[in-house]
Design a protein around this motif. Sequence first.
Motif, PDB file in Angstrom:
ATOM      1  N   ASP A  83       0.833  -1.310   0.025  1.00 51.33           N
ATOM      2  CA  ASP A  83      -0.027   0.092   0.159  1.00 51.33           C
ATOM      3  C   ASP A  83       0.755   1.388   0.133  1.00 51.33           C
ATOM      4  N   LEU A  99     -13.896   4.963   6.767  1.00 55.43           N
ATOM      5  CA  LEU A  99     -14.408   4.385   5.514  1.00 55.43           C
ATOM      6  C   LEU A  99     -15.815   3.449   5.775  1.00 55.43           C
ATOM      7  N   LYS A 109      -3.785   6.857   6.246  1.00 51.84           N
ATOM      8  CA  LYS A 109      -3.838   6.895   4.829  1.00 51.84           C
ATOM      9  C   LYS A 109      -5.220   6.525   4.281  1.00 51.84           C
ATOM     10  N   GLU A 110      -5.667   5.537   5.228  1.00 52.57           N
ATOM     11  CA  GLU A 110      -7.246   5.037   4.774  1.00 52.57           C
ATOM     12  C   GLU A 110      -8.198   6.269   5.231  1.00 52.57           C
ATOM     13  N   GLU A 121      -7.700   9.137   5.000  1.00 55.37           N
ATOM     14  CA  GLU A 121      -7.470  10.363   3.900  1.00 55.37           C
ATOM     15  C   GLU A 121      -8.213   9.956   2.559  1.00 55.37           C
ATOM     16  N   GLU A 122      -8.181   8.675   2.331  1.00 52.00           N
ATOM     17  CA  GLU A 122      -8.996   8.266   1.200  1.00 52.00           C
ATOM     18  C   GLU A 122     -10.281   8.266   1.425  1.00 52.00           C
ATOM     19  N   LYS A 151     -11.558  12.076   0.981  1.00 52.64           N
ATOM     20  CA  LYS A 151     -11.768  12.094  -0.561  1.00 52.64           C
ATOM     21  C   LYS A 151     -13.085  11.771  -0.983  1.00 52.64           C
ATOM     22  N   GLU A 152     -13.131  10.729  -0.723  1.00 49.85           N
ATOM     23  CA  GLU A 152     -14.574  10.039  -1.383  1.00 49.85           C
ATOM     24  C   GLU A 152     -15.796  10.656  -0.357  1.00 49.85           C
TER      25      GLU A 152
END
Length: 423
Positions: free
Chosen positions: A241, A371, A404-405, A407-408, A411-412
């Motif tokens: 990753d 998430l 980082k997850e 951060e992803e 964005k979504e």
Amino acid sequence: MALSDNKALVLGVLAGGAGLSLCTVVLYNSRRAVPTSGHGVHSKLYLSSNDQRVTGASMVVREMPGQAEVLDRLAALIQCVSELKDEVRALKSAIPKLLDHVRDELRGRSGRAEGAVARVRAGPPNRTTPTRRRNVAGGVARAGGQSSEEEAESEGGYITALTDSEEEEQIEAEGQSPYEVTVIEPLNEFSALLERVDSLHEGSDGDKRECLRTMLDKREQFGQNTTFLWRLVRAYVDVHDITTNLEQKKTQAETGKKVGEEAVKLNPMCAESHQWYAIMCGIMTEYETVQNRIKNGYIFKDHLDKAIELKPQDPMSYYLLGRWCYAVAQLSWIERKVAATLFGEPPSATVQDGLKNFLKVEEISPKYSKLNYVFLAKCYRDLGQKSQARKMCDAATSMETISKEDEEAQKELDTLLSALGVN
């Protein structure tokens, strides 16, 4: 031996000694009373005490040159028997005092033991009491357990010791043999290694790379341990990753998948092995053709179902299954046709299936991840429940962005809020 047993033994000795003496005296006197003619004369012996004839006790007496020597030996035998009777009488008289003597002896030993305990407690601080190393079940010392010295110390601060027989009885009661050879495996080293790699897994990008290097260095030593192998797969996932080079990412994914296959084969009942192998199969879909992507999708689902079966309260497995269901629900028409052609039946899942799994994650572990809230919002949006979708967006917004997850997810989330008309 009990006191009654001692008395029975002594009485038996007395009776045997008395009988032997009586028979010997009668035999001796009878031989003296026999006439010494040239022909043998048969003499039958009787016991006047009970007036019973002793059959088969006749004997032939002849004048022989060594007869005087035999008589002298018989006289010596009678003397020995007499002395034996005296000893038996002395033993009989000592029996009533035996119980008191034993009690006094036990009291004396108890007093000496107490004195020894006091001396150990008052002794110099650097002096230690030698203890016997005990065998641990499976030949492995308990991790994090008390040391032998700590186990020997009682609550009152005294150092106590078991005798050999008491210690052997205690070991046998624990299902162990007191004569087994203690074999100490490097359990502490392995435990320290697992603790270290778990910590590195939660750390920075540099820590994740260090985690993989550390585990590869120990691969030969612990490579046949399932607990080690699934962590090695996890390390490959972490490094994949954070790697930017496409070829390196693909190599790490392929290598990690092979390790995952090894872990599952080594122990099919390990939920974590199935879970991380499924994750690696999911990663491999990024580098495969459509045919292999669909094949890996089936493998992903099978091993994830097995992980949930073995460990039904792990939120991560439900989160991954929710992601799979949502992805399958988003498959294009051509992808479904290819799946139908290759496998006869394409993978089947709906947005509702994905929502069910994401809600299960929240049930098991509230606020599991940013998430998870984002995908809950997506499911509600696709199902036309915009108010619920906004609530999930608000829940995701309230969580901090750390990994980082996250951060992803952020964005979504921004894209999702814009689609929902939320400023």
